[in-house]
Design an enzyme around this catalytic site. Structure first.
Site, PDB file in Angstrom:
ATOM      1  N   HIS A 183       3.678  -0.587   0.373  1.00 18.81           N
ATOM      2  CA  HIS A 183       4.376   0.676   0.589  1.00 18.81           C
ATOM      3  C   HIS A 183       5.782   0.404   1.116  1.00 18.81           C
ATOM      4  O   HIS A 183       6.105  -0.724   1.512  1.00 18.81           O
ATOM      5  CB  HIS A 183       3.595   1.574   1.558  1.00 18.81           C
ATOM      6  CG  HIS A 183       3.456   1.019   2.938  1.00 18.81           C
ATOM      7  ND1 HIS A 183       2.309   0.453   3.424  1.00 18.81           N
ATOM      8  CD2 HIS A 183       4.348   0.933   3.955  1.00 18.81           C
ATOM      9  CE1 HIS A 183       2.485   0.050   4.662  1.00 18.81           C
ATOM     10  NE2 HIS A 183       3.714   0.323   5.015  1.00 18.81           N
TER      11      HIS A 183
HETATM   12  P1  TYD Z   1      -2.583   1.380   5.941  1.00 18.80           P
HETATM   13  O1  TYD Z   1      -1.264   2.064   5.746  1.00 18.80           O
HETATM   14  O2  TYD Z   1      -3.533   1.377   4.786  1.00 18.80           O
HETATM   15  O3  TYD Z   1      -2.352  -0.115   6.443  1.00 18.80           O
HETATM   16  P2  TYD Z   1      -1.450  -1.295   5.798  1.00 18.80           P
HETATM   17  O4  TYD Z   1      -0.018  -0.852   5.916  1.00 18.80           O
HETATM   18  O5  TYD Z   1      -1.736  -2.506   6.619  1.00 18.80           O
HETATM   19  O6  TYD Z   1      -1.839  -1.472   4.369  1.00 18.80           O
HETATM   20  O7  TYD Z   1      -3.284   2.056   7.193  1.00 18.80           O
HETATM   21  C1  TYD Z   1      -4.678   1.972   7.412  1.00 18.80           C
HETATM   22  C2  TYD Z   1      -5.139   3.249   8.095  1.00 18.80           C
HETATM   23  O8  TYD Z   1      -4.605   3.339   9.413  1.00 18.80           O
HETATM   24  C3  TYD Z   1      -4.710   4.499   7.364  1.00 18.80           C
HETATM   25  O9  TYD Z   1      -5.801   5.399   7.379  1.00 18.80           O
HETATM   26  C4  TYD Z   1      -3.602   5.069   8.213  1.00 18.80           C
HETATM   27  C5  TYD Z   1      -3.949   4.594   9.599  1.00 18.80           C
HETATM   28  N1  TYD Z   1      -2.806   4.355  10.478  1.00 18.80           N
HETATM   29  C6  TYD Z   1      -2.644   5.153  11.603  1.00 18.80           C
HETATM   30  O10 TYD Z   1      -3.414   6.100  11.855  1.00 18.80           O
HETATM   31  N2  TYD Z   1      -1.610   4.881  12.460  1.00 18.80           N
HETATM   32  C7  TYD Z   1      -0.734   3.880  12.217  1.00 18.80           C
HETATM   33  O11 TYD Z   1       0.199   3.667  13.027  1.00 18.80           O
HETATM   34  C8  TYD Z   1      -0.886   3.088  11.023  1.00 18.80           C
HETATM   35  C9  TYD Z   1       0.086   1.978  10.705  1.00 18.80           C
HETATM   36  C10 TYD Z   1      -1.948   3.362  10.189  1.00 18.80           C
END
Ligand code: TYD
Length: 135
Positions: A50
């Protein structure tokens, strides 16, 4: 604003171990509103995929090692994060993919904003379209 920048933090290392301090305003160019960390990533698992529209982040691998690929409107680059005193500042519109986590890897992220799903671009196609008129 930079798409990315390597930032070195002072490591107060002595016979008791390492102490690395990071201060908003002095060491990093934003006030930290959120901290999160990623651990215990299984072999072969990749994360990220992302970009953010507004968020700035500092990413540090404080234990172990991991690879981080970025795509910006001007280049693509792969970093090996394996130094607990070296952070990577990622600015808006920097696509990131994080992979090849070592078993012991601990990834620490310092963020300029609270979590907001609206700030995410989660499709590379959408990213490439949006940067055409935003960047
Ligand atoms: P995700 O964006 O999939 O992680 P990565 O960037 O490592 O691929 O996030 C995983 C889950 O955590 C998703 O449901 C969103 C949640 N999340 C939060 O609630 N707060 C946060 O600060 C972050 C970074 C993620």
């Amino acid at each position: 604003m930079d798409y990315y920048k390597e930032v070195l933090f002072s490591d107060f290392y002595d016979n008791r171990g390492h102490l690395i301090a990071i201060e908003s305003g002095y060491d990093i160019p934003f006030d930290i509103k959120r901290v999160y960390y990623i651990t215990d990533v299984k072999k072969g698992v990749s994360r990220g995929f992302h970009a953010h529209r507004d968020l700035q982040q500092i990413i540090l691998c404080i234990k172990g090692n991991v690879k981080l690929k970025i795509i910006t409107p001007v280049e693509e680059k792969i970093f090996l994060l394996n130094d607990k005193s070296k952070g990577l500042l990622l600015g808006p519109y920097t696509w990131r993919e994080i992979y090849e986590f070592s078993e012991d890897a601990v990834l620490l992220v310092l963020a300029s904003q609270h979590y907001s799903e609206d700030d995410y671009i989660r499709s590379l196609e959408e990213y490439r379209e949006e940067v055409k008129y935003r960047c």
